[in-house]
Design a protein around this motif. Structure first.
Motif, PDB file in Angstrom:
ATOM      1  N   SER A 106       0.820  -1.215   0.000  1.00 30.46           N
ATOM      2  CA  SER A 106       0.000   0.000   0.000  1.00 30.46           C
ATOM      3  C   SER A 106       0.854   1.266   0.000  1.00 30.46           C
ATOM      4  CB  SER A 106      -0.928   0.000   1.209  1.00 30.46           C
ATOM      5  OG  SER A 106      -0.178   0.098   2.407  1.00 30.46           O
ATOM      6  N   SER A 119      -6.930   1.367   1.590  1.00 32.05           N
ATOM      7  CA  SER A 119      -6.219   0.542   0.611  1.00 32.05           C
ATOM      8  C   SER A 119      -6.264  -0.949   0.968  1.00 32.05           C
ATOM      9  CB  SER A 119      -4.767   1.018   0.490  1.00 32.05           C
ATOM     10  OG  SER A 119      -4.145   1.045   1.748  1.00 32.05           O
ATOM     11  N   LEU A 122      -7.680  -3.396  -1.631  1.00 29.73           N
ATOM     12  CA  LEU A 122      -6.771  -3.480  -2.772  1.00 29.73           C
ATOM     13  C   LEU A 122      -5.575  -4.375  -2.441  1.00 29.73           C
ATOM     14  CD1 LEU A 122      -5.857  -2.414  -5.602  1.00 29.73           C
ATOM     15  CD2 LEU A 122      -4.627  -0.622  -4.359  1.00 29.73           C
ATOM     16  N   GLN A 125      -6.582  -7.971  -2.446  1.00 30.84           N
ATOM     17  CA  GLN A 125      -6.818  -8.442  -3.808  1.00 30.84           C
ATOM     18  C   GLN A 125      -5.485  -8.695  -4.524  1.00 30.84           C
ATOM     19  OE1 GLN A 125      -8.470  -5.505  -6.511  1.00 30.84           O
ATOM     20  NE2 GLN A 125      -7.542  -6.790  -8.097  1.00 30.84           N
ATOM     21  N   ALA A 158      -0.097  -1.856  -7.343  1.00 27.93           N
ATOM     22  CA  ALA A 158      -1.019  -1.135  -6.478  1.00 27.93           C
ATOM     23  C   ALA A 158      -1.274   0.284  -6.973  1.00 27.93           C
ATOM     24  CB  ALA A 158      -0.474  -1.102  -5.043  1.00 27.93           C
TER      25      ALA A 158
END
Lengths: 274, 333
Positions: A106, A119, A122, A125, A158
């Motif tokens: 992140s 974040s 994300l 994932q 990212a």
């Protein structure tokens, strides 16, 4: 994700030259008149003996070096310095060992003002994408070399960069891990539709991963030959061992190897002649 | 399996390794010359300390001069030599002459006190104190000076060191100053500092500030220089700004070397302080041992020396603990 051609991700390099001034010596021409353009979604591999300027080229694309002549543009705007639209993956990961895996991933979004909490989805994932689900709380130095490179890939993704630049990303890995990671790179390339430029020392890797390959030559650093390759696309549906054992692959491999071998011989001769 | 017993065994046999690698070490045929096969055996270390204590005790207590003998010899010495100097040779002669005294009994409370006397002195110092201050107060006085001086040194030295590692202008600006002052032992400044600030706290804290400053500057600078360029590149490529690169990448990367510099500074400050207190002070461990020497209270001197040593070891242990807590990633980059 994006399959439609996005012109803002088109890379254009024209008449690029790079000369290093050497104190008390002749200037070294690391790059001479390098020109090419790369459409969004291509995977370009750069291969060549040491001193051929492939890392210099990558550093110019990343914006870490300013060329002495020529221009580089991404989506029409010139590259003047590092930017989050050009993600980097380094040979040794260059992970931040004082941060946990999740905070490494992140890092980019957080530098751009996003809260850690925001974040989180994300990060989860991306960890799943690179096959490290559940590793978010680990320290990066607790991971193996291959796992660290997976984190480096996730950290780069990212920021959703337009182009990903990889400087011998798999060079420090053992042969088995390397083969697995090659598969991951292909998968990520296919699934994200990103443009990728990858520098490698391995002929096999350059052929397997690149849908375009530049074999570069030294003194002065230049693109010696360009290949359009089918293997990266086949590689997505075929097993890597099968593909690398196929006659077409072997034929290409020997062709490129002999080309590089010739160059190495010339360099050796050049050095002996001094 | 009893894990406690295993752990005890591995403590006593001194191996830092646990079961598997310990086994591997045990199976090594080449150990002479293999540094990793040299481990510390706790039992031997304990024995070495005990032997030292026993030698001390034996030399001073068991075979030491009988009580009152030294005073006797001293008195005889005074009457013999008009200047009244106390000389070791006279003592030796007197001892030889006395059938109750053997030649080996040369240690006495004036030269080296016995461990028993030292323990008595510890008790005396911690209750009655020395010159209006207890042992604890003297220790704290010294410790406080060191901590304040060190803190100031860190607060000023770290930013300067970071700046020197980041900017050519600032590097060129500070380089001659740092390189010029660094080789001067801080104690050389004591005369100046006493003239400027007197013998109070200001002169001592300033001295310790200077002792720590150069070490901190150099530590912080080398911390910046040790940052892998690829990490800085990675941070910029991830969208970090310059201040973000400084606080999120360079500072954490330099932290191990900064903490090492703090540890070194702490040791240097501690040594410098004791010497400075000997020169001029009214409290503190250095003052205590110097003042006690003037009054021939060697038991107090030895207590002071031991406390200085123990505090030095403790401070280092605290710093090591801090390092493992604050920078678990040290050396794993």
């Amino acid at each position: 994700m994006s399959v439609v051609n996005d012109e803002t991700a088109n890379l254009s390099v024209s008449a690029l030259g790079m000369v290093y001034e050497v104190p008390n010596g002749e200037p070294v021409e690391a790059l001479n008149d390098v020109s090419f353009s790369l459409e969004q979604g291509r995977l370009l591999t750069l291969l060549g003996p040491s001193g051929c300027g492939k890392t210099t080229l990558l550093n110019i694309l990343a914006g870490f070096l300013a060329p002495t002549s020529g221009t580089v543009t991404l989506g029409g705007s010139p590259i003047t310095g590092p930017s989050q639209e050009r993600g980097m993956v380094f040979q040794q990961g260059a992970l931040f060992e004082w941060l946990r895996v999740s905070d490494n991933i992140s890092f980019g979004p957080r530098m751009n003002g996003q809260r850690k909490r925001v974040s989180k989805p994300l990060v989860d994932q991306l960890l799943a994408t690179v096959g490290l689900a559940g590793f978010d709380d680990k320290r990066v130095y607790e991971l193996s070399g291959g796992m660290q490179q997976r984190v480096a890939l996730a950290r780069c993704l990212a920021n959703d960069p337009k182009i990903i630049l990889m400087d011998e990303p798999l060079g420090a890995l053992d042969a088995l891990t390397r083969e697995k990671m090659q598969g991951l790179v292909l998968e990520l390339w296919q699934n994200t539709g990103k443009t990728v430029v990858l520098v490698t020392h391995s002929v096999e890797e350059a052929l397997y991963l690149g849908d375009q390959l530049f074999v570069m030559a030294p003194r002065p650093g230049r693109i010696e030959r360009s290949y359009e390759l089918p293997f990266a696309k086949i590689g997505l549906s075929t097993s890597p061992r099968e593909l690398k054992a196929s006659p077409e692959f072997i034929e290409k491999r020997e062709e490129v190897l002999s080309l590089i071998w010739e160059m190495e011989e010339q360099i050796m001769g050049h050095e002996d002649g001094r | 399996m009893s894990t406690l017993r295993q752990r005890l065994f591995s403590r006593l046999s001194g191996s830092r390794f646990r079961t598997t690698s310990q086994g591997a070490t045990q199976r090594k045929t080449v150990t002479f010359g293999d540094g990793s096969a040299v481990s510390s055996k706790v039992l031997i270390s304990v024995a070495s300390v005990l032997v030292l204590l026993v030698i001390w005790w034996a030399a001073t207590h068991k075979w030491g001069l009988p009580d009152g003998f030294a005073e006797q010899a001293e008195r005889a010495d005074r009457t013999e030599s008009p200047e009244g100097r106390f000389s070791e040779t006279k003592l030796v002669r007197a001892c030889k002459a006395d059938p109750d005294c053997s030649y080996s009994q040369l240690f006495n409370h004036r030269t080296l006190p016995s461990p028993v006397n030292v323990l008595k002195a510890v008790n005396e110092l911690s209750t009655d104190g020395w010159r209006q201050n207890t042992l604890q107060a003297h220790t704290w006085a010294s410790l406080e000076r060191v901590l304040i001086g060190l803190l100031l040194g860190v607060a000023v030295g770290v930013p300067i060191g970071l700046a020197m590692g980041l900017s050519s202008v600032l590097k060129s600006l500070f380089d001659p100053i740092v390189e010029g002052f660094r080789p001067i032992p801080p104690l050389a400044f004591v005369p100046l500092l006493i003239i400027w600030f007197g013998i109070g706290e200001t002169s001592k804290v300033t001295l310790l500030f200077f002792a720590a400053l150069w070490i901190m500057i150099i530590g912080a600078r080398s911390g910046v220089l040790s940052v892998q360029l690829s990490k800085v590149h990675a941070a910029y490529s991830l969208g970090a700004s310059r201040p973000q690169v400084l606080t999120r990448v360079i500072l954490p990367n330099a932290l191990p070397e900064i903490l090492t510099a703090v540890r070194v500074s702490l040791g240097v400050c501690w040594g410098t302080l004791v010497a400075a207190e000997i020169v001029a002070a009214t409290e503190g461990l250095g003052f205590m041992i110097w003042d006690a020497q003037k009054k021939l209270r060697m038991d107090v001197v030895v207590v002071g020396i031991i406390v200085i040593g123990v505090m030095g070891v403790l401070l280092d242990l605290v710093m090591r603990k801090l390092e493992t807590l604050l920078i678990p990633w040290r050396g794993k980059g």
